[in-house]
Structures are given as C-alpha cells and as structure tokens.
Write an enzyme that holds these catalytic residues in place. Structure first.
Site, mmCIF file in Angstrom:
data_model
loop_
_atom_site.group_PDB
_atom_site.id
_atom_site.type_symbol
_atom_site.label_atom_id
_atom_site.label_comp_id
_atom_site.label_asym_id
_atom_site.label_seq_id
_atom_site.Cartn_x
_atom_site.Cartn_y
_atom_site.Cartn_z
ATOM 1 N N HIS A 1 -3.524 -5.551 0.904
ATOM 2 C CA HIS A 1 -2.916 -5.816 2.215
ATOM 3 C C HIS A 1 -2.972 -7.298 2.592
ATOM 4 C CE1 HIS A 1 -2.397 -1.697 3.839
ATOM 5 N NE2 HIS A 1 -3.435 -1.393 3.090
ATOM 6 N N GLU B 1 -1.257 -8.764 4.819
ATOM 7 C CA GLU B 1 -1.076 -8.903 6.274
ATOM 8 C C GLU B 1 -2.392 -8.715 7.034
ATOM 9 O OE1 GLU B 1 -0.630 -6.195 4.658
ATOM 10 O OE2 GLU B 1 -0.898 -4.435 5.916
ATOM 11 N N CYS C 1 0.834 -1.204 0.000
ATOM 12 C CA CYS C 1 0.000 0.000 0.000
ATOM 13 C C CYS C 1 0.874 1.261 0.000
ATOM 14 C CB CYS C 1 -0.977 -0.051 1.170
ATOM 15 S SG CYS C 1 -2.338 1.106 0.970
#
Lengths: 98, 228
Positions: free
Chosen positions: B202, B204, B86
């Site tokens: 994302h 994660e 990002c």
C-alpha cells in the site's frame, strides 16, 4: 455475460430441475497450505495413514433447464467464468435430476 | 491529469488513496461508484484496497464483474492507465488485466506489517524513475501469494513486467523477506502494454510525513512526474 437460459416457461415447455454438485480444487502445481495444516492436525491427534491432503470448495446449486445437456453447458460456463479461476483452480461437477 | 478511485462495496482504502493524491501529491481525484458506467474523464483509474464483496468466492472475483469494470477494462485496452492496490490488484488479476493470480498467504495468516520492496522494471512508468534501494511500504492482506505458471513467469521476466519484489531492509531479495510466499518474491506486476499496474503493498498508506514514512509517496509521485 453468462449464457442465458432460453425463456422456456414463456414457450410453455416443461423444465427439468437438477442439482449441480461442483468441486473447485487448487491445481496440482500449487502448494496448498490449508491441506498441509490439516495433515499436521491429524498427526497431532495421532490419526494415522493419510497422505497428500488438498482442500477446495464444494458448491451445490439448483438449476432448471430443458434437458441435461443444456444444464451441463450452463454449469460449465458458470465454472469457467466465475466459480473457478483457471489460473489456480480446476473444477469438476455432476448433475442429478431432482 | 485526472485520477479516479473506484469504490466497490467493501472497499476500505478509497479515502486513503484520495488523501494521498489530493493532499500529499496535489492532484485532482474523484471517487467513482462501482455501479456507474462513467469514468468521468479520468486519465488514471485506481482500484483501491479492501474486501470488495466480502472476498466471497475468491478475492476480487465478484468485483471483477461490477458494472464499471466494463469501462475500466475498455480504458485499459485503449492504453489508459489503471492501477490496482491490494484488493485492487486481486480484481485486476481476476479480470485478466494483469497476468497471474493471488493465492492464500503461505502461512495462512493475514499479514499486516511494514515490509521492504525493491523496484524491478526499468521500463514502466511506475518504477523506471525509482532509486535502486529498499522502499519501506505496509502490506495488509491474507491472499497475497503471487502465482503464475512457468510460461507466464518466463514471459513477465523476459518482458520486464515485474514491478517490485519483496526484499530485506538492505535491499537483498531473499526467501526470508518473502512474507506471503509469492513466486520469485513478486509483489507487483504490469501487463504486456505496461499501462496496468498491480501491487499488493500500500504506497498510499506511506505518503504523509505524519505517518513517519513517505516511501509510498515516492512511488506514487512517479506517475505524476512523468504524466503531469
């Protein structure tokens, strides 16, 4: 690193002061959705006659240098290295003595 | 294998990244402060999501000149692994570590939602081992519209540097799935050396069962399976 303005003051030289008026615009290959939205808004207000609309940034900065040519080269450097991303933007600027 | 996540002023995904690598993947990971000049022996450096320097001027433009970026760039140039997620991707693009640039989303809106990604490159550490299916991963960005000029685009396609493209739930890469208007649906790219990875989504944030989606963990696991 950005080019350093030499230590003219320490050398006892008188510096000139300029206002750098910098425009940063999206390059023509890139669609500018902000410009499109503004055109739509104007149309909704029934304000007629506008064509292509592109929105960018305007930056005013004061700069001190020995002369106009030196100031220009420093502003040029700042534009290339930080103020504009040349992949997506182009810049123009004008210097006025103040 | 030691991982490091760089914390810039305004980063906000560093803890998610640490959690995913430490708890979900069982790896050693440390935080690196942006003003330091030391990567603390990390083999794999991650630039996290967030709004470094408030996204002033352009997303990632100021963070790209943070002191630690000298070491990150040197690490990447030596062939060391770097990944930007990002805002991290935006910083990598500003630093010229990956090709292209990230523009304001085509509809001008900040988008926060789950989207689908299709792995592309068969020759990068991050994607080579992934299945040929749609991975559900969250995005959260306002400036995510990937752009590269014609020559660059040809180069990254010819050199197999596209990591992911936005697709629909069934894996079809189509205009409807291209939420931010990226050129050719591109969601992530790698550099010519294939050691620097940038992606807007994302992974994660989709690494823990408690979140109901571990597709992101499958992506991050690639790095560990190959390197560990």
């Amino acid at each position: 690193m950005l080019k350093q303005n030499p230590p003219y003051r320490e050398w006892g030289l008188i510096l000139m002061k300029f206002l750098a008026s910098i425009d940063v615009m999206p390059i023509k290959e890139i669609l500018d959705p902000q410009g499109k939205a503004v055109l739509l808004g104007l149309k909704n207000l029934d304000i007629q006659g506008f064509g292509d609309c592109r929105i960018g940034k305007h930056i005013n900065m004061e700069i001190e240098a020995a002369d106009k040519a030196t100031a220009e080269s420093i502003v040029e450097d700042a534009c290339k290295k930080l103020l504009a991303n040349l992949i997506m933007e182009e810049y123009t600027f004008e210097l006025t003595a103040i | 294998m030691k991982f490091g996540v760089v914390v810039f002023p305004g980063s906000n995904c560093e803890d998610d990244t640490v959690f995913a690598f430490r708890h979900n993947l069982g790896q050693e990971i440390v935080k690196l402060w942006h003003k330091d000049h030391d990567l603390q022996g990390c083999d794999f450096v991650i630039l996290p999501g967030g709004f470094s320097y408030g996204d002033y001027l352009r997303s990632g433009a100021i963070a790209r000149f943070s002191p630690i970026m000298n070491e990150v760039i040197a690490h990447a140039n030596k062939g060391g692994y770097v990944m930007g997620i990002c805002n991290g991707f935006q910083i990598l693009a500003e630093a010229g570590l990956v090709p292209g640039a990230l523009l304001r989303n085509i509809e001008r809106k900040y988008i926060c939602s789950n989207i689908y990604l299709k792995p592309q490159s068969s020759s990068t550490l991050l994607t080579a081992g992934l299945e040929d299916r749609a991975y559900k991963i969250p995005i959260a960005h306002g400036d995510g519209r990937y752009f590269a000029d014609e020559d660059t685009l040809k180069q990254i396609n010819d050199n197999d540097q596209v990591l992911f493209r936005y697709c629909d739930e069934s894996g079809v890469i189509c205009p409807e799935a291209n939420h931010n208007g990226s050129i050719e649906n591109i969601a992530g790219v790698t550099n010519a050396g294939k050691n620097v990875f940038g992606m807007m989504p994302h992974p994660e944030r989709a690494s823990d069962e408690a979140l109901g989606n571990i597709d992101g963990r499958f992506i991050l696991e690639q790095v560990i399976q190959v390197l560990a």
